[in-house]
Design a protein around this motif. Structure first.
Motif, PDB file in Angstrom:
ATOM      1  N   ASP A  91     -26.560  39.919 -68.281  1.00  0.00           N
ATOM      2  CA  ASP A  91     -27.220  40.320 -69.532  1.00  0.00           C
ATOM      3  C   ASP A  91     -26.214  40.456 -70.674  1.00  0.00           C
ATOM      4  O   ASP A  91     -26.544  40.977 -71.731  1.00  0.00           O
ATOM      5  N   GLY A  92     -24.989  39.983 -70.465  1.00  0.00           N
ATOM      6  CA  GLY A  92     -23.957  40.056 -71.493  1.00  0.00           C
ATOM      7  C   GLY A  92     -23.114  41.311 -71.406  1.00  0.00           C
ATOM      8  O   GLY A  92     -21.979  41.326 -71.866  1.00  0.00           O
ATOM      9  N   GLU A  93     -23.647  42.368 -70.839  1.00  0.00           N
ATOM     10  CA  GLU A  93     -22.928  43.638 -70.684  1.00  0.00           C
ATOM     11  C   GLU A  93     -22.501  43.878 -69.241  1.00  0.00           C
ATOM     12  O   GLU A  93     -21.527  44.558 -68.977  1.00  0.00           O
ATOM     13  N   GLN A  94     -23.293  43.337 -68.328  1.00  0.00           N
ATOM     14  CA  GLN A  94     -23.078  43.557 -66.900  1.00  0.00           C
ATOM     15  C   GLN A  94     -23.830  42.474 -66.132  1.00  0.00           C
ATOM     16  O   GLN A  94     -24.637  41.749 -66.700  1.00  0.00           O
ATOM     17  N   ILE A  95     -23.554  42.422 -64.847  1.00  0.00           N
ATOM     18  CA  ILE A  95     -24.298  41.531 -63.970  1.00  0.00           C
ATOM     19  C   ILE A  95     -25.267  42.399 -63.181  1.00  0.00           C
ATOM     20  O   ILE A  95     -24.858  43.343 -62.502  1.00  0.00           O
ATOM     21  N   PHE A  96     -26.545  42.099 -63.301  1.00  0.00           N
ATOM     22  CA  PHE A  96     -27.527  42.780 -62.470  1.00  0.00           C
ATOM     23  C   PHE A  96     -27.677  42.013 -61.172  1.00  0.00           C
ATOM     24  O   PHE A  96     -27.826  40.791 -61.167  1.00  0.00           O
ATOM     25  N   VAL A  97     -27.595  42.744 -60.068  1.00  0.00           N
ATOM     26  CA  VAL A  97     -27.894  42.173 -58.764  1.00  0.00           C
ATOM     27  C   VAL A  97     -29.310  42.613 -58.418  1.00  0.00           C
ATOM     28  O   VAL A  97     -29.568  43.804 -58.228  1.00  0.00           O
ATOM     29  N   ASN A  98     -30.212  41.641 -58.397  1.00  0.00           N
ATOM     30  CA  ASN A  98     -31.588  41.882 -57.968  1.00  0.00           C
ATOM     31  C   ASN A  98     -31.652  41.510 -56.491  1.00  0.00           C
ATOM     32  O   ASN A  98     -31.483  40.343 -56.128  1.00  0.00           O
ATOM     33  N   PHE A  99     -31.870  42.504 -55.664  1.00  0.00           N
ATOM     34  CA  PHE A  99     -31.840  42.342 -54.208  1.00  0.00           C
ATOM     35  C   PHE A  99     -33.253  42.427 -53.655  1.00  0.00           C
ATOM     36  O   PHE A  99     -34.020  43.307 -54.036  1.00  0.00           O
ATOM     37  N   THR A 100     -33.582  41.523 -52.740  1.00  0.00           N
ATOM     38  CA  THR A 100     -34.861  41.581 -52.039  1.00  0.00           C
ATOM     39  C   THR A 100     -34.637  41.308 -50.559  1.00  0.00           C
ATOM     40  O   THR A 100     -33.981  40.319 -50.199  1.00  0.00           O
ATOM     41  N   HIS A 101     -35.150  42.198 -49.720  1.00  0.00           N
ATOM     42  CA  HIS A 101     -35.230  41.951 -48.269  1.00  0.00           C
ATOM     43  C   HIS A 101     -36.722  41.807 -47.996  1.00  0.00           C
ATOM     44  O   HIS A 101     -37.449  42.792 -47.946  1.00  0.00           O
ATOM     45  N   ALA A 102     -37.172  40.553 -47.865  1.00  0.00           N
ATOM     46  CA  ALA A 102     -38.595  40.211 -47.901  1.00  0.00           C
ATOM     47  C   ALA A 102     -39.197  39.948 -46.524  1.00  0.00           C
ATOM     48  O   ALA A 102     -38.493  39.630 -45.570  1.00  0.00           O
ATOM     49  N   ASN A 103     -40.521  40.049 -46.499  1.00  0.00           N
ATOM     50  CA  ASN A 103     -41.362  39.629 -45.375  1.00  0.00           C
ATOM     51  C   ASN A 103     -41.352  40.564 -44.168  1.00  0.00           C
ATOM     52  O   ASN A 103     -41.525  40.118 -43.042  1.00  0.00           O
ATOM     53  N   TRP A 104     -41.200  41.845 -44.416  1.00  0.00           N
ATOM     54  CA  TRP A 104     -41.376  42.812 -43.336  1.00  0.00           C
ATOM     55  C   TRP A 104     -42.848  42.781 -42.922  1.00  0.00           C
ATOM     56  O   TRP A 104     -43.738  42.746 -43.774  1.00  0.00           O
ATOM     57  N   THR A 105     -43.117  42.831 -41.646  1.00  0.00           N
ATOM     58  CA  THR A 105     -44.512  42.754 -41.194  1.00  0.00           C
ATOM     59  C   THR A 105     -45.274  44.043 -41.439  1.00  0.00           C
ATOM     60  O   THR A 105     -46.487  44.016 -41.634  1.00  0.00           O
ATOM     61  N   GLU A 106     -44.555  45.185 -41.429  1.00  0.00           N
ATOM     62  CA  GLU A 106     -45.225  46.451 -41.717  1.00  0.00           C
ATOM     63  C   GLU A 106     -44.230  47.465 -42.261  1.00  0.00           C
ATOM     64  O   GLU A 106     -43.038  47.396 -41.985  1.00  0.00           O
ATOM     65  N   ALA A 107     -44.754  48.385 -43.047  1.00  0.00           N
ATOM     66  CA  ALA A 107     -43.944  49.485 -43.575  1.00  0.00           C
ATOM     67  C   ALA A 107     -43.862  50.559 -42.496  1.00  0.00           C
ATOM     68  O   ALA A 107     -44.877  51.106 -42.084  1.00  0.00           O
ATOM     69  N   THR A 108     -42.641  50.825 -42.029  1.00  0.00           N
ATOM     70  CA  THR A 108     -42.410  51.785 -40.946  1.00  0.00           C
ATOM     71  C   THR A 108     -41.294  52.742 -41.348  1.00  0.00           C
ATOM     72  O   THR A 108     -40.643  52.551 -42.381  1.00  0.00           O
ATOM     73  N   ASP A 109     -41.041  53.730 -40.505  1.00  0.00           N
ATOM     74  CA  ASP A 109     -39.897  54.606 -40.738  1.00  0.00           C
ATOM     75  C   ASP A 109     -38.595  53.810 -40.723  1.00  0.00           C
ATOM     76  O   ASP A 109     -37.667  54.112 -41.482  1.00  0.00           O
ATOM     77  N   PHE A 110     -38.512  52.783 -39.872  1.00  0.00           N
ATOM     78  CA  PHE A 110     -37.305  51.967 -39.830  1.00  0.00           C
ATOM     79  C   PHE A 110     -37.133  51.195 -41.139  1.00  0.00           C
ATOM     80  O   PHE A 110     -36.017  51.074 -41.652  1.00  0.00           O
ATOM     81  N   MET A 111     -38.216  50.697 -41.702  1.00  0.00           N
ATOM     82  CA  MET A 111     -38.127  50.014 -42.997  1.00  0.00           C
ATOM     83  C   MET A 111     -37.648  50.991 -44.075  1.00  0.00           C
ATOM     84  O   MET A 111     -36.803  50.648 -44.912  1.00  0.00           O
ATOM     85  N   ALA A 112     -38.154  52.214 -44.045  1.00  0.00           N
ATOM     86  CA  ALA A 112     -37.714  53.230 -45.005  1.00  0.00           C
ATOM     87  C   ALA A 112     -36.222  53.518 -44.832  1.00  0.00           C
ATOM     88  O   ALA A 112     -35.480  53.646 -45.814  1.00  0.00           O
ATOM     89  N   HIS A 113     -35.784  53.616 -43.576  1.00  0.00           N
ATOM     90  CA  HIS A 113     -34.356  53.809 -43.288  1.00  0.00           C
ATOM     91  C   HIS A 113     -33.539  52.650 -43.872  1.00  0.00           C
ATOM     92  O   HIS A 113     -32.529  52.874 -44.554  1.00  0.00           O
ATOM     93  N   CYS A 114     -33.970  51.413 -43.615  1.00  0.00           N
ATOM     94  CA  CYS A 114     -33.250  50.244 -44.109  1.00  0.00           C
ATOM     95  C   CYS A 114     -33.249  50.196 -45.635  1.00  0.00           C
ATOM     96  O   CYS A 114     -32.252  49.802 -46.245  1.00  0.00           O
ATOM     97  N   ASN A 115     -34.341  50.617 -46.252  1.00  0.00           N
ATOM     98  CA  ASN A 115     -34.414  50.664 -47.709  1.00  0.00           C
ATOM     99  C   ASN A 115     -33.305  51.563 -48.255  1.00  0.00           C
ATOM    100  O   ASN A 115     -32.572  51.180 -49.182  1.00  0.00           O
ATOM    101  N   THR A 116     -33.168  52.736 -47.681  1.00  0.00           N
ATOM    102  CA  THR A 116     -32.128  53.661 -48.133  1.00  0.00           C
ATOM    103  C   THR A 116     -30.741  53.111 -47.836  1.00  0.00           C
ATOM    104  O   THR A 116     -29.844  53.171 -48.678  1.00  0.00           O
ATOM    105  N   LYS A 117     -30.555  52.530 -46.636  1.00  0.00           N
ATOM    106  CA  LYS A 117     -29.240  51.981 -46.289  1.00  0.00           C
ATOM    107  C   LYS A 117     -28.880  50.796 -47.188  1.00  0.00           C
ATOM    108  O   LYS A 117     -27.713  50.640 -47.559  1.00  0.00           O
ATOM    109  N   TRP A 118     -29.866  49.972 -47.562  1.00  0.00           N
ATOM    110  CA  TRP A 118     -29.556  48.891 -48.494  1.00  0.00           C
ATOM    111  C   TRP A 118     -29.074  49.461 -49.824  1.00  0.00           C
ATOM    112  O   TRP A 118     -28.143  48.928 -50.437  1.00  0.00           O
TER     113      TRP A 118
END
Length: 146
Positions: A91-118
């Motif tokens: 954006d001229g001031e910084q580089i934005f890293v847009n991150f996506t970990h896509a196609n999880w089959t369901e939202a679970t506690d493990f997905m929530a854990h991975c979201n925080t760890k990412w």
């Protein structure tokens, strides 16, 4: 399908960030200290955490713009069929890293854990790019006491 998404602004060059995402030496600076196989399209990257961990096939490399991986192993089971994309936006001031970990089959506690760890590891990427010192596993911020 469910996706994990994050956006982090980094004061660094797109080239520096791209190198951190596409080389073994770069990936070991922010995600885990045991990485092998990065480099080119169709390469199989092995990420290890105490001996075990996920494998990803490199499916997209647009220098300084976009990196894409497809999960290619059986560990962790919830990641089977998922993909990861790092999009770099200047954006001229910084580089934005847009991150996506896509196609999880369901939202679970493990997905929530991975979201925080990412989030933890993306902040490690930010530190590696801005200061030269990230916090890859096993020196990452712990989010639970197990």
């Amino acid at each position: 399908m469910n996706d994990i998404q994050h956006r982090v602004g980094i004061k660094s060059s797109a080239d520096n960030i791209y190198q951190l995402l596409t080389t073994d030496s770069g990936l070991t600076q922010w995600w885990t200290n045991d990485v092998s196989g990065a480099g080119e399209i169709n390469a199989l990257i092995k990420f290890r955490f105490n001996g075990g961990g996920p494998d990803f096939t490199v499916v997209e490399l647009l220098p300084n713009k976009r990196v894409g991986w497809q999960h290619s192993g059986s560990v962790p089971e919830a990641w089977i069929g998922t993909s990861i994309v790092f999009e770099l936006v200047d954006d001229g001031e910084q580089i934005f890293v847009n991150f996506t970990h896509a196609n999880w089959t369901e939202a679970t506690d493990f997905m929530a854990h991975c979201n925080t760890k990412w989030a933890v590891f993306l902040l490690s990427l930010k530190d590696a790019a801005e200061t030269g010192k990230g916090a890859p596993f096993p020196n990452d911020t712990q989010i639970d006491h197990s």
